[in-house]
Design a protein around this motif. Structure first.
Motif, PDB file in Angstrom:
ATOM      1  N   ASP A  32       0.861  -1.186   0.000  1.00  0.00           N
ATOM      2  CA  ASP A  32       0.000   0.000   0.000  1.00  0.00           C
ATOM      3  C   ASP A  32       0.899   1.238   0.000  1.00  0.00           C
ATOM      4  OD1 ASP A  32       0.812  -0.566   2.560  1.00  0.00           O
ATOM      5  OD2 ASP A  32      -0.977   0.213   3.516  1.00  0.00           O
ATOM      6  N   ALA A  33       0.534   2.284   0.757  1.00  0.00           N
ATOM      7  CA  ALA A  33       1.306   3.526   0.704  1.00  0.00           C
ATOM      8  C   ALA A  33       2.731   3.319   1.220  1.00  0.00           C
ATOM      9  CB  ALA A  33       0.591   4.595   1.520  1.00  0.00           C
ATOM     10  N   LEU A  54       4.816   8.753  -2.447  1.00  0.00           N
ATOM     11  CA  LEU A  54       5.160   8.553  -3.861  1.00  0.00           C
ATOM     12  C   LEU A  54       6.660   8.703  -4.098  1.00  0.00           C
ATOM     13  CD1 LEU A  54       2.210  10.552  -5.519  1.00  0.00           C
ATOM     14  CD2 LEU A  54       2.299   8.139  -4.888  1.00  0.00           C
ATOM     15  N   GLN A 105       0.700  -2.130  -8.692  1.00  0.00           N
ATOM     16  CA  GLN A 105       0.316  -3.465  -9.151  1.00  0.00           C
ATOM     17  C   GLN A 105       1.299  -4.089 -10.132  1.00  0.00           C
ATOM     18  OE1 GLN A 105      -2.867  -1.444  -9.741  1.00  0.00           O
ATOM     19  NE2 GLN A 105      -4.277  -2.465  -8.339  1.00  0.00           N
ATOM     20  N   GLU A 139     -11.607  11.274   7.003  1.00  0.00           N
ATOM     21  CA  GLU A 139     -10.792  11.779   5.901  1.00  0.00           C
ATOM     22  C   GLU A 139     -11.425  11.462   4.540  1.00  0.00           C
ATOM     23  OE1 GLU A 139      -6.359  10.982   4.090  1.00  0.00           O
ATOM     24  OE2 GLU A 139      -6.911  10.040   5.974  1.00  0.00           O
ATOM     25  N   ARG A 199      -5.821   3.235  -1.257  1.00  0.00           N
ATOM     26  CA  ARG A 199      -4.846   2.280  -0.740  1.00  0.00           C
ATOM     27  C   ARG A 199      -3.410   2.766  -0.915  1.00  0.00           C
ATOM     28  NH1 ARG A 199      -3.804  -3.044   0.879  1.00  0.00           N
ATOM     29  NH2 ARG A 199      -2.004  -3.937  -0.164  1.00  0.00           N
ATOM     30  N   ASN A 200      -3.028   3.138  -2.138  1.00  0.00           N
ATOM     31  CA  ASN A 200      -1.611   3.468  -2.302  1.00  0.00           C
ATOM     32  C   ASN A 200      -1.358   4.951  -2.576  1.00  0.00           C
ATOM     33  OD1 ASN A 200      -2.080   3.809  -5.074  1.00  0.00           O
ATOM     34  ND2 ASN A 200      -1.734   1.631  -5.454  1.00  0.00           N
ATOM     35  N   ARG A 201      -2.410   5.762  -2.479  1.00  0.00           N
ATOM     36  CA  ARG A 201      -2.272   7.216  -2.551  1.00  0.00           C
ATOM     37  C   ARG A 201      -1.834   7.732  -3.914  1.00  0.00           C
ATOM     38  NH1 ARG A 201      -3.218  10.024   2.635  1.00  0.00           N
ATOM     39  NH2 ARG A 201      -4.048   8.241   3.722  1.00  0.00           N
ATOM     40  N   SER A 202      -1.841   6.893  -4.947  1.00  0.00           N
ATOM     41  CA  SER A 202      -1.486   7.396  -6.283  1.00  0.00           C
ATOM     42  C   SER A 202      -2.703   8.100  -6.874  1.00  0.00           C
ATOM     43  CB  SER A 202      -1.116   6.244  -7.211  1.00  0.00           C
ATOM     44  OG  SER A 202      -0.156   5.438  -6.612  1.00  0.00           O
ATOM     45  N   PRO A 203      -2.474   9.154  -7.659  1.00  0.00           N
ATOM     46  CA  PRO A 203      -3.592   9.801  -8.339  1.00  0.00           C
ATOM     47  C   PRO A 203      -4.244   8.822  -9.316  1.00  0.00           C
ATOM     48  CG  PRO A 203      -1.605  11.142  -8.461  1.00  0.00           C
ATOM     49  CD  PRO A 203      -1.197   9.824  -7.893  1.00  0.00           C
ATOM     50  N   LEU A 227      -3.129   6.541 -12.666  1.00  0.00           N
ATOM     51  CA  LEU A 227      -3.244   5.077 -12.701  1.00  0.00           C
ATOM     52  C   LEU A 227      -3.942   4.637 -13.983  1.00  0.00           C
ATOM     53  CD1 LEU A 227      -4.390   3.995  -9.111  1.00  0.00           C
ATOM     54  CD2 LEU A 227      -2.252   3.465 -10.250  1.00  0.00           C
ATOM     55  N   LYS A 273      -2.436   2.430 -17.029  1.00  0.00           N
ATOM     56  CA  LYS A 273      -2.919   1.047 -17.167  1.00  0.00           C
ATOM     57  C   LYS A 273      -3.778   0.842 -18.412  1.00  0.00           C
ATOM     58  CE  LYS A 273      -1.863   0.221 -12.708  1.00  0.00           C
ATOM     59  NZ  LYS A 273      -0.966  -0.848 -12.417  1.00  0.00           N
ATOM     60  N   PRO A 288       0.099  -5.399 -15.718  1.00  0.00           N
ATOM     61  CA  PRO A 288      -0.431  -4.290 -14.914  1.00  0.00           C
ATOM     62  C   PRO A 288      -1.459  -3.470 -15.674  1.00  0.00           C
ATOM     63  CG  PRO A 288       1.715  -3.707 -15.769  1.00  0.00           C
ATOM     64  CD  PRO A 288       1.449  -5.112 -16.237  1.00  0.00           C
ATOM     65  N   LYS A 301      -6.542  -5.917 -13.692  1.00  0.00           N
ATOM     66  CA  LYS A 301      -5.871  -6.110 -12.419  1.00  0.00           C
ATOM     67  C   LYS A 301      -6.178  -4.932 -11.487  1.00  0.00           C
ATOM     68  CE  LYS A 301      -1.413  -7.493 -10.802  1.00  0.00           C
ATOM     69  NZ  LYS A 301      -2.064  -8.077  -9.635  1.00  0.00           N
ATOM     70  N   LEU A 302      -6.202  -3.764 -12.078  1.00  0.00           N
ATOM     71  CA  LEU A 302      -6.480  -2.556 -11.288  1.00  0.00           C
ATOM     72  C   LEU A 302      -7.845  -2.669 -10.612  1.00  0.00           C
ATOM     73  CD1 LEU A 302      -5.475   0.347 -10.669  1.00  0.00           C
ATOM     74  CD2 LEU A 302      -6.769   1.116 -12.642  1.00  0.00           C
ATOM     75  N   ASP A 346      -8.091  -5.657  -7.846  1.00  0.00           N
ATOM     76  CA  ASP A 346      -7.435  -5.280  -6.594  1.00  0.00           C
ATOM     77  C   ASP A 346      -8.242  -4.198  -5.887  1.00  0.00           C
ATOM     78  OD1 ASP A 346      -5.572  -7.074  -7.315  1.00  0.00           O
ATOM     79  OD2 ASP A 346      -3.902  -5.678  -7.546  1.00  0.00           O
ATOM     80  N   ALA A 347      -8.782  -3.258  -6.659  1.00  0.00           N
ATOM     81  CA  ALA A 347      -9.532  -2.162  -6.047  1.00  0.00           C
ATOM     82  C   ALA A 347     -10.799  -2.671  -5.374  1.00  0.00           C
ATOM     83  CB  ALA A 347      -9.876  -1.107  -7.093  1.00  0.00           C
ATOM     84  N   ARG A 396     -11.589  -2.546  -1.403  1.00  0.00           N
ATOM     85  CA  ARG A 396     -12.653  -1.552  -1.215  1.00  0.00           C
ATOM     86  C   ARG A 396     -12.125  -0.144  -1.524  1.00  0.00           C
ATOM     87  NH1 ARG A 396     -14.692  -5.938  -0.914  1.00  0.00           N
ATOM     88  NH2 ARG A 396     -16.268  -6.627   0.568  1.00  0.00           N
TER      89      ARG A 396
END
Lengths: 506, 314
Positions: free
Chosen positions: A38-39, A177, A193, B54, B82-86, B90, B94, B264, B268-269, B272-273, B277
């Protein structure tokens, strides 16, 4: 003779050059992860695989070794000045990956960031921390709200990771990031991913032990695909081989299986007092739960489902820990005793119990074996399989009679017990409450003396054995599949991949 | 032509809005609390409350939806929980991956499916026909993930010919890119090839019985000219419709195939999402997929006109 001399001289002249060439590693190590991290911010990270990536990127104040001992990393030593004051001496000459110096101010910055940052997942782990005092360029004092001996164990994980204050300030919310820490490899790129690429940090304080130019982490969710990648040489290390794939790894001459006992366990939680579903005999009467336990043959379970790889257990703390309670051992199967207990409890057989089971083939198989075993003692066990997030939701709401759940484990016994069996603990799904257990857990937090703590945890384990809010089935085991080219990998019970001293034969 | 495109675009907007509302509501219906999944194993209540606040999960559904929609209208899909990427980033990284995989799969499907359908129809009840039918049936009934795993075991593990994972983009290294996508493209294309084969065959059988084919033969045209110029051209119309519909299958199939081959991409995106959730990612992906589906259907409609002049000005 002259020729020999000339040859020797040539070697002597060339040797330093050869040594230098070896000093700068050129190889890449590829590691397959069971899921994507994750992050990548030590304050925000919540996933287990994220910890594997962090281990190569972010050093911590302390680490643990394969014997579960706390060893220095960014700190060189610590001392309890009193039960509420922890003094930590820092390693000199440590640089962050942006070239700035790792000093006492940086430690204070990082710990306060863990404690106060919006969304920090570390806050709960170090909530005992009141303030951090910088008493010298390389000395900090941690002032605690109450005596908390497990804090040291927390500092061996993400809460002990120190980030570059300069980079954290500059990146703000985007630090995940572009993370900058003081570990062996620096962050290069991440495609969610797909992969995370790290590159050797030349100014790492322990650079001599790092023998790769790059590390690439690749999440491969499907275990069969992960194994196929390992077998074809597309990756060098699979951090999570599932037990049913073990024979395939062992049969492959190019691979080796490295195992270590894990810190976690697989368990069945019984709903004792959590909402209206805690009404059946299994909730009301500890004798019924003990009968359920006596009907299970944990050894056979391990043999049938896991080729005997997993260790049966009857407590939350695993063997190898100084807090393991030797007096609490898994009981052998005893059907007669189980039936007798049910008769004593005066329940009508078959006793129907519904267990929520997260939807993983292996766990379902375990529960099917349990179902057959307890069936012989007079239980009608119904399996209610559900997707993991759904099962968690049901557990939170108390919508379960029994719940099969795994815990990945923590180095300190407190991490495997407090949240689960202390009254009101966030993972206390059974709503178990026993004042003796609460007192023992509190007392164990308040002292740093290991034998005293061990005695207290033993008391907790014995009380749990009698009350049985949680039926522990077996301890987890780390099964790591590694190419035979990988040399020097030491598996540690936390399952985290540490690359210090690891090399790749050509 | 322009009028058609403009009309269809105007129709697409309410569809997309509806899709976004539906996805939003469906996610709410999904059991499981995103905040507790995001909080990780420890389930710290302070953290869960903080996450809920948040992410606006403590606000009403309309507030959550319009907050998201407002962002999308400003071109901001938000960040992954989850991973804070814009999320826009993504999707942009992808989508080309899945488009590449999908195009390759579709090319394979067309190259295999249509010629074998023609051969089967022309050689009706010969062993060519039976062979094509047998292969088609096998293609239809083989699950994607199973075929994928078998191919990896055979081609990557035993023969060592192709890498089992490690996608790189066409721009970066086209050889490596093809090497890592040819197996999943084959797996994905295989089922569609079977569908195309069966439909081409039946459409061709119908076309070959038509009067204009008899006329063409009577004029003394060579058999292949009759088959390719006269029969096939008419037979292709239902096949094109089907091809456009199968693009949906392609996206769905990409979900499993990408998982097995660790590609990727979009599939897959979204998988996983859903498991994590990670609602804004799911919403973003679905919105883009819906837009693409609408565009592809429009393209198929325009293609009919190109293939069959009778539909022009119609």
């Amino acid at each position: 003779m002259r020729r020999l001399f000339a040859f020797t001289a040539l070697i002597a002249l060339a040797a330093p050059a050869l040594a230098r060439a070896e000093d700068v590693p050129s190889q890449t190590l590829k590691i397959a992860l069971r899921e994507d991290a994750d992050a990548l911010d030590p304050s925000l990270g919540r996933s287990y695989v994220g910890r594997i990536v962090f281990a190569s990127m972010c050093d911590k104040l302390f680490d643990i070794n394969d014997k579960l001992e706390v060893v220095p990393q960014l700190a060189t030593s610590y001392a309890w000045e009193d039960p509420k004051t922890l003094r930590i001496e820092l390693r000199p000459g440590v640089k962050f990956q942006d070239g700035t110096e790792m000093d006492a101010e940086a430690v204070k910055y990082s710990l306060m960031r863990h404690l106060t940052m919006q969304g920090s997942a570390r806050r709960g782990e170090i909530s005992t921390l009141e303030s951090v005092e910088v008493t010298g360029p390389r000395t900090v004092k941690l002032h605690l709200k109450a005596p908390t001996s497990p804090l040291i164990a927390q500092l061996t994980d993400r809460a002990g990771m120190i980030v570059s204050p300069k980079a954290a300030e500059a990146e703000g919310k985007d630090f995940a990031l572009h993370p900058v820490c003081a570990g062996p490899f620096k962050f290069v790129e991440r495609v969610p991913q797909d992969h995370i690429i790290l590159e050797r940090f030349a100014d790492y304080w322990d650079a001599k032990d790092i023998h790769f130019a790059r590390v690439i982490f690749q999440p491969i969710v499907d275990s069969t695909a992960r194994l196929a990648n390992l077998r074809s040489g597309a990756v060098d290390l699979d951090e999570w081989v599932i037990p049913s794939d073990v024979p395939a790894v062992k049969a492959d001459p190019k691979l080796q299986l490295l195992t270590s006992p894990g810190l976690g366990y697989q368990s069945i939680n019984f709903n004792l007092a959590h909402g209206p579903r805690a009404a059946g005999p299994i909730s009301k009467d500890a004798r019924v739960r003990r009968a359920f336990e006596l009907a299970i043959d944990r050894d056979a379970l391990s043999q049938v489902v896991f080729n005997g790889l997993l260790t049966p257990t009857a407590q939350a703390v695993q063997q190898g820990s100084p807090f393991y309670a030797k007096s609490v051992q898994p009981k052998p199967r005893d059907l007669a005793a189980a039936k007798k207990l049910l008769a004593e409890a005066g329940v009508k057989t078959p006793v129907t119990v519904t267990v929520n089971v997260p939807n993983s083939p292996e766990i379902i198989q375990v529960m099917e074996v349990v179902q057959a075993m307890v069936g012989e003692a007079g239980f009608d066990l119904k399996l209610n399989t559900m997707e993991f997030a759904t099962s968690l939701d049901a557990a939170d709401r108390g919508d379960f009679e029994a719940y099969m759940i795994q815990w990945s484990g923590r180095t300190d016994a407190d991490g495997n017990l407090w949240n689960f069996v202390h009254t009101g603990g966030p993972l206390n799904y059974p709503a178990y409450s026993n004042p003796d257990v609460d007192h023992a857990l509190e007392a164990a937090r308040a002292t740093t003396d290991i034998p005293t703590r061990a005695a207290l945890y033993e008391k907790v384990a014995q009380q749990q054995e009698a009350d049985l809010p949680i039926l522990y089935l077996y301890g987890l085991r780390n099964l790591v599949g590694v190419s035979k080219k990988v040399v020097g990998y030491v598996p540690v019970p936390d399952g985290i991949v540490r690359l210090q001293g690891v090399t790749l034969a050509k | 032509m322009f009028a058609t495109i403009a009309r269809r675009a105007a129709q697409a907007l309410p569809t997309l809005l509806l899709v976004s509302v539906l996805v939003f509501l469906l996610q709410q219906a999904m059991p499981g609390d995103p905040a507790s999944i995001l909080a990780g194993e420890d389930q710290n209540p302070i953290l869960i409350a903080q996450i809920r606040h948040e992410l606006l999960l403590d606000r009403s559904l309309p507030v959550q939806y319009f907050h998201w929609l407002g962002g999308v209208l400003h071109g901001d899909f938000g960040i992954s929980w989850r991973n804070r990427s814009p999320i826009a980033g993504l999707i942009l990284t992808k989508l080309p991956v899945t488009l590449q995989l999908g195009s390759m799969a579709f090319i394979i499907a067309v190259l295999v499916g249509i010629p074998s359908g023609i051969v089967a129809a022309v050689g009706r009840n010969t062993w060519w026909d039976h062979l094509a039918n047998a292969i088609g049936l096998a293609g239809l009934s083989t699950p994607n993930f199973w075929l994928g795993i078998m191919l990896i075991l055979l081609v990557s593990v035993h023969l060592g010919w192709l890498p089992p994972s490690g996608y790189v983009s066409l721009a970066e290294d086209w050889r490596q890119s093809l090497a890592t996508t040819i197996m999943p493209a084959f797996v994905l294309g295989n089922a569609i090839a079977a569908v195309l084969m069966r439909h081409t065959r039946s459409a061709m059988l119908t076309a070959l019985d038509q009067d204009y084919v008899r006329t063409a033969r009577a004029k003394g045209l060579s058999e292949w000219r009759v088959v390719l110029r006269h029969a096939l051209r008419n037979a292709l119309i239902p096949v094109v419709t089907l091809g456009a519909l199968e693009l949906g299958t392609l996206f769905a199939g990409a979900v499993l195939t990408e998982q097995v081959f660790t590609i990727p991409g979009f599939g897959k995106l979204v998988v996983d999402a859903v498991f994590n959730r990670d609602y804004p990612v799911v919403q973003g992906v679905v919105l883009v997929t819906a837009t693409l589906t609408i565009l592809l259907n429009l393209a198929a409609d325009l293609l009919y006109v190109a293939i069959n002049p009778r539909l022009r000005n119609g």
